[in-house]
Design a protein around this motif. Sequence first.
Motif, PDB file in Angstrom:
ATOM      1  N   TYR A   1      51.368   1.027  21.431  1.00 25.38           N
ATOM      2  CA  TYR A   1      51.392   1.275  22.879  1.00 25.38           C
ATOM      3  C   TYR A   1      52.510   0.477  23.563  1.00 25.38           C
ATOM      4  O   TYR A   1      53.280   0.994  24.359  1.00 25.38           O
ATOM      5  CB  TYR A   1      50.043   0.891  23.480  1.00 25.38           C
ATOM      6  CG  TYR A   1      50.005   0.914  24.979  1.00 25.38           C
ATOM      7  CD1 TYR A   1      50.306  -0.235  25.722  1.00 25.38           C
ATOM      8  CD2 TYR A   1      49.691   2.076  25.678  1.00 25.38           C
ATOM      9  CE1 TYR A   1      50.314  -0.218  27.098  1.00 25.38           C
ATOM     10  CE2 TYR A   1      49.688   2.089  27.054  1.00 25.38           C
ATOM     11  CZ  TYR A   1      49.991   0.934  27.747  1.00 25.38           C
ATOM     12  OH  TYR A   1      49.991   0.947  29.124  1.00 25.38           O
ATOM     13  N   ASP A   2      52.618  -0.841  23.212  1.00 22.13           N
ATOM     14  CA  ASP A   2      53.629  -1.696  23.858  1.00 22.13           C
ATOM     15  C   ASP A   2      55.044  -1.243  23.540  1.00 22.13           C
ATOM     16  O   ASP A   2      55.901  -1.150  24.422  1.00 22.13           O
ATOM     17  CB  ASP A   2      53.432  -3.149  23.412  1.00 22.13           C
ATOM     18  CG  ASP A   2      52.251  -3.806  24.094  1.00 22.13           C
ATOM     19  OD1 ASP A   2      51.823  -4.881  23.642  1.00 22.13           O
ATOM     20  OD2 ASP A   2      51.752  -3.246  25.087  1.00 22.13           O
ATOM     21  N   ILE A   3      55.333  -0.943  22.261  1.00 20.04           N
ATOM     22  CA  ILE A   3      56.712  -0.581  21.898  1.00 20.04           C
ATOM     23  C   ILE A   3      57.058   0.809  22.420  1.00 20.04           C
ATOM     24  O   ILE A   3      58.195   1.067  22.824  1.00 20.04           O
ATOM     25  CB  ILE A   3      56.908  -0.690  20.367  1.00 20.04           C
ATOM     26  CG1 ILE A   3      58.424  -0.700  20.054  1.00 20.04           C
ATOM     27  CG2 ILE A   3      56.206   0.420  19.616  1.00 20.04           C
ATOM     28  CD1 ILE A   3      58.729  -1.064  18.616  1.00 20.04           C
TER      29      ILE A   3
ATOM     30  N   GLN B   1      63.268   2.401  28.525  1.00 18.38           N
ATOM     31  CA  GLN B   1      64.686   2.444  28.174  1.00 18.38           C
ATOM     32  C   GLN B   1      65.204   3.883  28.041  1.00 18.38           C
ATOM     33  O   GLN B   1      66.366   4.097  27.705  1.00 18.38           O
ATOM     34  CB  GLN B   1      64.920   1.697  26.848  1.00 18.38           C
ATOM     35  CG  GLN B   1      64.551   0.215  26.894  1.00 18.38           C
ATOM     36  CD  GLN B   1      65.341  -0.522  27.933  1.00 18.38           C
ATOM     37  OE1 GLN B   1      66.559  -0.409  27.971  1.00 18.38           O
ATOM     38  NE2 GLN B   1      64.672  -1.244  28.806  1.00 18.38           N
ATOM     39  N   LYS B   2      64.314   4.880  28.273  1.00 16.77           N
ATOM     40  CA  LYS B   2      64.648   6.303  28.165  1.00 16.77           C
ATOM     41  C   LYS B   2      65.065   6.687  26.742  1.00 16.77           C
ATOM     42  O   LYS B   2      65.862   7.610  26.536  1.00 16.77           O
ATOM     43  CB  LYS B   2      65.733   6.692  29.169  1.00 16.77           C
ATOM     44  CG  LYS B   2      65.297   6.475  30.619  1.00 16.77           C
ATOM     45  CD  LYS B   2      66.341   6.967  31.599  1.00 16.77           C
ATOM     46  CE  LYS B   2      65.841   6.770  33.033  1.00 16.77           C
ATOM     47  NZ  LYS B   2      66.840   7.209  34.021  1.00 16.77           N
ATOM     48  N   LYS B   3      64.561   5.947  25.759  1.00 15.13           N
ATOM     49  CA  LYS B   3      64.764   6.305  24.355  1.00 15.13           C
ATOM     50  C   LYS B   3      63.525   7.074  23.906  1.00 15.13           C
ATOM     51  O   LYS B   3      62.642   6.566  23.218  1.00 15.13           O
ATOM     52  CB  LYS B   3      64.973   5.048  23.516  1.00 15.13           C
ATOM     53  CG  LYS B   3      66.238   4.275  23.910  1.00 15.13           C
ATOM     54  CD  LYS B   3      66.414   3.023  23.050  1.00 15.13           C
ATOM     55  CE  LYS B   3      67.679   2.250  23.437  1.00 15.13           C
ATOM     56  NZ  LYS B   3      67.852   1.021  22.620  1.00 15.13           N
ATOM     57  N   TYR B   4      63.481   8.330  24.354  1.00 17.42           N
ATOM     58  CA  TYR B   4      62.241   9.090  24.255  1.00 17.42           C
ATOM     59  C   TYR B   4      61.894   9.468  22.816  1.00 17.42           C
ATOM     60  O   TYR B   4      60.716   9.575  22.467  1.00 17.42           O
ATOM     61  CB  TYR B   4      62.332  10.333  25.120  1.00 17.42           C
ATOM     62  CG  TYR B   4      62.471  10.029  26.582  1.00 17.42           C
ATOM     63  CD1 TYR B   4      63.609  10.385  27.291  1.00 17.42           C
ATOM     64  CD2 TYR B   4      61.458   9.347  27.258  1.00 17.42           C
ATOM     65  CE1 TYR B   4      63.725  10.091  28.640  1.00 17.42           C
ATOM     66  CE2 TYR B   4      61.576   9.044  28.587  1.00 17.42           C
ATOM     67  CZ  TYR B   4      62.716   9.422  29.277  1.00 17.42           C
ATOM     68  OH  TYR B   4      62.830   9.129  30.606  1.00 17.42           O
TER      69      TYR B   4
ATOM     70  N   ALA C   1      58.402   8.626  21.111  1.00 22.61           N
ATOM     71  CA  ALA C   1      57.540   9.673  20.555  1.00 22.61           C
ATOM     72  C   ALA C   1      57.057   9.319  19.159  1.00 22.61           C
ATOM     73  O   ALA C   1      55.944   9.645  18.764  1.00 22.61           O
ATOM     74  CB  ALA C   1      58.294  10.999  20.541  1.00 22.61           C
ATOM     75  N   TYR C   2      57.924   8.630  18.400  1.00 23.33           N
ATOM     76  CA  TYR C   2      57.559   8.242  17.030  1.00 23.33           C
ATOM     77  C   TYR C   2      56.312   7.358  17.023  1.00 23.33           C
ATOM     78  O   TYR C   2      55.423   7.501  16.173  1.00 23.33           O
ATOM     79  CB  TYR C   2      58.735   7.513  16.392  1.00 23.33           C
ATOM     80  CG  TYR C   2      58.405   6.873  15.050  1.00 23.33           C
ATOM     81  CD1 TYR C   2      58.166   5.501  14.949  1.00 23.33           C
ATOM     82  CD2 TYR C   2      58.293   7.633  13.890  1.00 23.33           C
ATOM     83  CE1 TYR C   2      57.852   4.914  13.745  1.00 23.33           C
ATOM     84  CE2 TYR C   2      57.977   7.049  12.677  1.00 23.33           C
ATOM     85  CZ  TYR C   2      57.753   5.679  12.598  1.00 23.33           C
ATOM     86  OH  TYR C   2      57.428   5.091  11.421  1.00 23.33           O
TER      87      TYR C   2
END
Length: 406
Positions: free
Chosen positions: A44-46, A53-56, A60-61
């Motif tokens: 959840y945290d990561i 950071q918009k590294k979607y 998602a991973y």
Amino acid sequence: MAAQVKAYCYDGLMQYKLAEKYFLLMMAYYRNSDVPYLPAYGMYDIANFYVQQKKYSKAAYYLKDLHEGNFNLSRERDINLMRFKIDSAAGKTWSAIKYFQQYKRLNDSIFNATKSGQIEELQIKYATEQKERDLAFVTKDRQLQYEKANHATNARNITLIGIGMLLIVVGLLYNSYRINQKKTIEIDRKNKELSQLVSEKDSLLEEKEWLIKEVHHRVKNNLQIVMSLLQRQSSFINNKEALAAIRNSEHRMHSIALIHQKLYQSDSLMLVNMNDYINDMVGYLQECFDLGNRIRFEKLVADINFEVNVAVPMGLILNEAITNSIKYAFNGHRDGYIRIALEQTGENDYLLAIADNGRGLAVDIDLEKMNSMGFNLMRGLSKQLGGKLSVSNDHGLVIIIAVRTR
């Protein structure tokens, strides 16, 4: 745990590479931990960090292995919001809408649970106070009965002892005293009841005002959400006509949202000040179309307040007329101006005029047969207001609406 704390610190200090490093170290430790809930909380945290950071794709991973039911309502709500953002960025519109609906449902559940607790607490408090008042009333009634019995005993003794005129005088005085005492007690009781009624009325009025403000706030927020969805959807549309229709819908919804914003921000919950409203609308349209100094606005608006049922159609008419002038009247000229006037012409009569110095309408256009969305909307809203729409050319286009309110 130390890696998690360091990740939080570096994230707060905006040193995101170091924060990412320690988040990954945290995940490596949690996956090998014997504590069953730590991997889920770490994911959840990561995932939350990567969404910020918009590294979607990275987010998602980590979200794909999270299952609902492992967290409290607040975190499940946040997980659905993250999934909404990830699917929105990936262009998965229907999936994004599904997650957004789950997010709203959970958010409303949290809000309703909080409110239910507050209402139950108020009900308990009210019931306790009512019991205390009933007990005080019973005690006072017993005291009055006791006093009445004492007075009756004294009167009987005086009657037996007294003789002649003294007995009559004492009896008259005693009778007068009892009448005055009853009147005083009755007046005091009615004053207390009246004070309680006034206090309860004031409390109900305050609660009603708060509820009305909350309704306007929620309507404005819901319209903002729809506008945000339209803006996000427009980024995936290549058709110019469809894109223009979405933008027009955004402007119309903003004109309505602005009214609800004015209502919940003002002391008056039923009236919209049109001078302030028109200033804010013009500022919004100037910013949307990036006008700069290319088009000047002249506003001659009286200090008039309208109820919501008049302000909403009036705002939509203003939005259509001003937007049409900005888009079609000037053909790129830098010396254009738009004049907006609103005045009261009678006790319930008002006159709204929007004029520009643009190219105006073509001479051969039949206004009765004009079938554009904007013109039909203005014509229908004018009828809704019990008014009449007039369109003419006078060194540009002039639109006049005469309105009679009830």
